[in-house]
Scaffold this active site. Structure first.
Site, PDB file in Angstrom:
ATOM      1  N   GLU A 190      45.561  22.842 -33.546  1.00 39.19           N
ATOM      2  CA  GLU A 190      44.183  22.963 -33.053  1.00 39.19           C
ATOM      3  C   GLU A 190      44.091  22.537 -31.573  1.00 39.19           C
ATOM      4  OE1 GLU A 190      41.639  24.397 -33.864  1.00 39.19           O
ATOM      5  OE2 GLU A 190      40.008  23.428 -32.788  1.00 39.19           O
ATOM      6  N   ARG A 245      27.863  34.401 -28.958  1.00 40.55           N
ATOM      7  CA  ARG A 245      28.774  35.198 -29.781  1.00 40.55           C
ATOM      8  C   ARG A 245      29.884  35.826 -28.945  1.00 40.55           C
ATOM      9  NH1 ARG A 245      26.284  36.693 -34.690  1.00 40.55           N
ATOM     10  NH2 ARG A 245      27.230  38.731 -34.771  1.00 40.55           N
ATOM     11  N   LYS A 253      32.185  34.336 -30.524  1.00 42.32           N
ATOM     12  CA  LYS A 253      31.934  33.238 -31.463  1.00 42.32           C
ATOM     13  C   LYS A 253      32.059  33.707 -32.892  1.00 42.32           C
ATOM     14  CE  LYS A 253      30.591  29.063 -32.486  1.00 42.32           C
ATOM     15  NZ  LYS A 253      31.615  28.018 -32.272  1.00 42.32           N
ATOM     16  N   LYS A 295      42.671  25.049 -28.654  1.00 44.64           N
ATOM     17  CA  LYS A 295      41.544  24.724 -27.778  1.00 44.64           C
ATOM     18  C   LYS A 295      41.980  24.849 -26.322  1.00 44.64           C
ATOM     19  CE  LYS A 295      39.223  24.753 -29.961  1.00 44.64           C
ATOM     20  NZ  LYS A 295      38.474  25.135 -31.130  1.00 44.64           N
ATOM     21  N   ASN A 318      26.365  46.953 -34.257  1.00 46.03           N
ATOM     22  CA  ASN A 318      27.418  45.944 -34.337  1.00 46.03           C
ATOM     23  C   ASN A 318      28.310  46.341 -35.499  1.00 46.03           C
ATOM     24  OD1 ASN A 318      28.951  43.638 -34.595  1.00 46.03           O
ATOM     25  ND2 ASN A 318      27.285  42.361 -35.358  1.00 46.03           N
ATOM     26  N   GLY A 319      29.628  46.357 -35.286  1.00 52.95           N
ATOM     27  CA  GLY A 319      30.544  46.738 -36.360  1.00 52.95           C
ATOM     28  C   GLY A 319      31.454  47.855 -35.890  1.00 52.95           C
ATOM     29  N   CYS A 341      29.478  41.554 -30.863  1.00 53.72           N
ATOM     30  CA  CYS A 341      28.201  42.174 -30.517  1.00 53.72           C
ATOM     31  C   CYS A 341      27.036  41.416 -31.155  1.00 53.72           C
ATOM     32  CB  CYS A 341      28.145  43.597 -31.033  1.00 53.72           C
ATOM     33  SG  CYS A 341      29.491  44.614 -30.458  1.00 53.72           S
ATOM     34  N   GLU A 361      42.277  28.551 -25.341  1.00 53.20           N
ATOM     35  CA  GLU A 361      40.998  29.264 -25.293  1.00 53.20           C
ATOM     36  C   GLU A 361      40.212  28.997 -24.018  1.00 53.20           C
ATOM     37  OE1 GLU A 361      39.447  27.530 -29.094  1.00 53.20           O
ATOM     38  OE2 GLU A 361      38.491  29.492 -29.184  1.00 53.20           O
ATOM     39  N   TRP A 414      30.570  43.530 -27.310  1.00 57.68           N
ATOM     40  CA  TRP A 414      31.942  43.004 -27.196  1.00 57.68           C
ATOM     41  C   TRP A 414      32.844  44.186 -27.507  1.00 57.68           C
ATOM     42  CZ3 TRP A 414      36.127  41.905 -30.578  1.00 57.68           C
ATOM     43  CH2 TRP A 414      37.066  40.998 -30.081  1.00 57.68           C
ATOM     44  N   HIS A 439      64.159  22.604 -33.045  1.00 60.82           N
ATOM     45  CA  HIS A 439      64.727  23.843 -33.606  1.00 60.82           C
ATOM     46  C   HIS A 439      64.437  25.043 -32.719  1.00 60.82           C
ATOM     47  CE1 HIS A 439      66.012  21.812 -37.214  1.00 60.82           C
ATOM     48  NE2 HIS A 439      64.802  21.268 -37.328  1.00 60.82           N
TER      49      HIS A 439
HETATM   50  C1  F6R Z   1      38.283  28.711 -32.015  1.00 58.98           C
HETATM   51  C2  F6R Z   1      37.362  29.442 -32.840  1.00 58.98           C
HETATM   52  C3  F6R Z   1      37.897  30.539 -33.686  1.00 58.98           C
HETATM   53  C4  F6R Z   1      37.201  30.507 -35.048  1.00 58.98           C
HETATM   54  C5  F6R Z   1      37.628  31.726 -35.880  1.00 58.98           C
HETATM   55  C6  F6R Z   1      37.006  31.701 -37.259  1.00 58.98           C
HETATM   56  O1  F6R Z   1      37.645  27.740 -31.245  1.00 58.98           O
HETATM   57  O2  F6R Z   1      36.186  29.194 -32.829  1.00 58.98           O
HETATM   58  O3  F6R Z   1      39.278  30.448 -33.825  1.00 58.98           O
HETATM   59  O4  F6R Z   1      37.536  29.324 -35.700  1.00 58.98           O
HETATM   60  O5  F6R Z   1      37.237  32.902 -35.216  1.00 58.98           O
HETATM   61  O6  F6R Z   1      35.613  31.674 -37.191  1.00 58.98           O
HETATM   62  P1  F6R Z   1      34.745  31.200 -38.433  1.00 58.98           P
HETATM   63  O7  F6R Z   1      35.028  29.767 -38.672  1.00 58.98           O
HETATM   64  O8  F6R Z   1      33.338  31.466 -38.031  1.00 58.98           O
HETATM   65  O9  F6R Z   1      35.178  32.034 -39.601  1.00 58.98           O
END
Ligand code: F6R
Length: 596
Positions: free
Chosen positions: A470, A28, A591, A474, A100-101, A2, A477, A74, A493
């Site tokens: 990673e 976000r 985000k 990516k 938000n929260g 949010c 996502e 969100w 394994h």
């Molecule tokens: C993936 C991504 C998330 C963040 C995770 C932690 O592309 O962006 O996996 O890495 O939500 O977020 P931060 O780094 O802001 O604590």
């Protein structure tokens, strides 16, 4: 997650400020949006879906307003729907609230209010707040007293803003969810994050947990829970709003991938001296060398932490990495002289904040490795080191991952002493080498070849292990396709059972990361007809076994994964692009994840 915007003032059109603010918060992640303006009474508009849905619900000639609040939602309580979108109001329609929260005691409050005859429209936890406020108003309280009383009843995390019919004042409160105030020439702003109002002002006050704010056009007053005025410090934000545009790229993500050379340069600036072969991070000048290090982080930041822990262990410092959501100091011993490092781009991730708060309680020294100046992590940890990547708008983390890795290399070197010549040289060469990868990559062609694959696997050893995870994250996502990353030795394994001629395997075979052993794993998948894409600094070694080779320049082995990761970012981007996905705002993702 949010996002909140609020404005009162006569310098700007209130509706414009709210809509600009909401679009500055889109990164976000959200599934609905809404606004409320005060203009004698309250005008509230809210819609499920993108901001364009809200825009088309607004009256054609605009809307007059003296003050207003807006929200991108969100979903946590109740599905995405117009009725669940914020702002929420009470039975009399005298107050509008955005939040938000998570209000943890909302069920009890709802039952209490229902017993008083209150009827609720939405499934949200938030709706209890305007009902509580209106109950106080009905009992004779003024708006400020009613707001304070209602917020005082809440348990959980919140950034809340409210406006009242017939008033130009915006009220706000914060507990464990970000809220920042903006001080303009002709009015005042509040938001979950600075990009929401950076176009109007760069002077900000970060609200602390337990604080309340009252915003009028000519005055901002911050008070504590008892109503005592708190002295605040005003900070000036260095971000340039131009940085947040797409600069001709189709998506923020690809723009941010291309910004990596610059982001790395900024992270290294004034920290690495090649002539004297020294690394000095000014922020860490008062950090004592730790006996051991524990990293806490989530998602991409967790992958960066895996990389950082490996660098430290190699230099003789015991280092462990924990998913922040699994870090519990009642269960995990935190020996004296332990440094707990929270790796968090946003500095607001609820899981990471909760882990860091636990570490603080356990008496550890804490360090925030973050991108966001003044974020909760930066303020609550004993030490902070900034990765200096600049704003990242795409939900998928790209340049901040590179900057985190570089910052972790600097941290490892700072706490363990003199770096080798090749380490320093490797760091200095990195921005140009990333540029070379970006310029020469064949990712687009490879993505076209494999865009319809059943699944994508990523393997690597040693430094490349974290990048294998990673690369898969990516891919998941932004393409919504099945992808997994493995330590290359683990493949046989179990996961090998998944490998077919429709599952390309991206193998990182690079010097210093056990290339011969990884090559053995490449041969295993090749023998089972899986297409192989080798990411390598040793073309001749892999060429006989690979369908495609993606090259990275030779460097110190600690930095090869940073280069290899750029190739993987590009692959995911181009597959997602071919599939027409919502690259900057993937479905269901946010985000800044400010709930646990
Ligand atoms: C993936 C991504 C998330 C963040 C995770 C932690 O592309 O962006 O996996 O890495 O939500 O977020 P931060 O780094 O802001 O604590």
């Amino acid at each position: 997650m949010c996002g909140i915007i609020g404005y009162t003032g006569d310098g700007n059109d209130v509706l414009d400020v709210l809509m600009t603010g909401l679009s500055g918060l889109e990164y976000r992640g959200y599934d609905s949006a809404g606004i409320a303006l005060t203009n004698g009474s309250l005008s509230i508009y809210k819609r499920q879906g993108e901001l364009s849905a809200l825009e088309s619900a607004l009256p054609e000639g605009g809307l007059d307003g003296e003050a207003g609040i807006g929200h991108t939602r969100w979903s946590t309580h109740g599905p995405p729907a117009d009725v669940n979108a914020h702002p929420h109001t009470g039975p009399d329609g005298n107050v509008a609230v955005v939040h938000n929260g998570i209000i943890e005691n909302y069920r009890a409050l709802r039952e209490e209010l229902a017993a008083d005859g209150h009827v609720f429209e939405s499934d949200t936890d938030t709706e209890v707040v305007p009902h509580l406020i209106e109950r106080e108003l009905a009992a004779g309280a003024d708006p400020e007293a009613a707001f304070r009383e209602a917020v005082g009843r809440l348990e959980g995390s919140y950034a809340i803003a409210a406006v009242f019919a017939g008033s130009e004042t915006v009220y706000a409160a914060r507990n464990e969810s970000p809220l920042v105030l903006g001080l303009g020439e002709d009015g005042h702003y509040l938001a979950s994050d600075v990009p929401a109002f950076i176009e109007y002002t760069d002077r900000v006050i970060y609200l602390e947990d337990g604080e309340f704010a009252r915003l009028d056009a000519d005055e901002v007053v911050v008070t504590d829970a008892d109503g005592t005025v708190v002295e605040t410090s005003v900070e000036t934000i260095a971000w340039d709003p131009e940085d947040a545009g797409k600069s001709g790229y189709d998506h923020y993500m690809i723009k941010e991938i291309h910004e990596q050379p610059d982001a790395i340069r900024k992270c290294l600036r004034e920290r690495v001296e090649e002539m004297t072969r020294s690394i000095t991070v000014e922020e860490l000048a008062n950090l004592d060398a730790p006996e051991s290090v524990q990293f806490v982080a989530c998602g991409t930041s967790y992958h960066a932490a895996l990389y950082g822990a490996r660098l430290l262990r190699e230099r003789g410092i015991p280092a462990q990495t924990f998913l922040a959501s699994e870090y519990d100091v009642d269960e995990i011993p935190v020996p004296p002289e332990t440094l707990v490092v929270g790796v968090t781009q946003s500095g607001e991730t609820a899981d990471t904040m909760s882990a860091l708060r636990g570490a603080n309680r356990a008496g550890a020294t804490t360090l925030a490795l973050t991108n966001v100046v003044g974020s909760s992590a930066a303020r609550e940890c004993d030490h902070v080191m900034y990765i200096r990547a600049g704003p990242e708008i795409g939900v998928a983390a790209t340049k901040t991952f590179a900057s985190q890795q570089v910052a972790l290399a600097l941290l490892a070197s700072t706490v363990t002493g003199a770096p080798s010549q090749s380490f320093v040289e490797g760091l200095r060469k990195l921005p140009d080498q990333v540029r070379t990868v970006l310029d020469d990559s064949s990712a687009r062609e490879i993505a076209e070849t494999y865009e319809r694959a059943d699944a994508y696997f990523f393997i690597g050893r040693k430094y490349n292990e974290a990048v294998a995870y990673e690369g898969a994250l990516k891919m998941k996502e932004i393409t919504y396709k099945h992808a997994e990353g493995f330590a290359a030795g683990e493949l046989k394994h179990g996961p090998l059972a998944l490998v077919t001629d429709r599952t390309p395997v991206f193998a990182m075979v690079t010097q210093g990361s056990k290339p011969q052993k990884t090559l053995g794993n490449v041969k295993e998948v090749e023998a089972r007809d899986a297409p192989v894409v080798a990411v390598t600094d040793s073309r001749e070694l892999v060429e006989p076994y690979a369908d495609f080779v993606m090259e990275v320049p030779e460097t110190h082995p600690a930095f090869t994964p940073i280069l290899a990761n750029v190739q993987l970012q590009l692959i995911s981007y181009w597959v997602a692009n071919r599939l027409g996905r919502s690259i900057d705002k993937p479905r269901n993702l946010a985000k800044s994840v400010t709930v646990e």
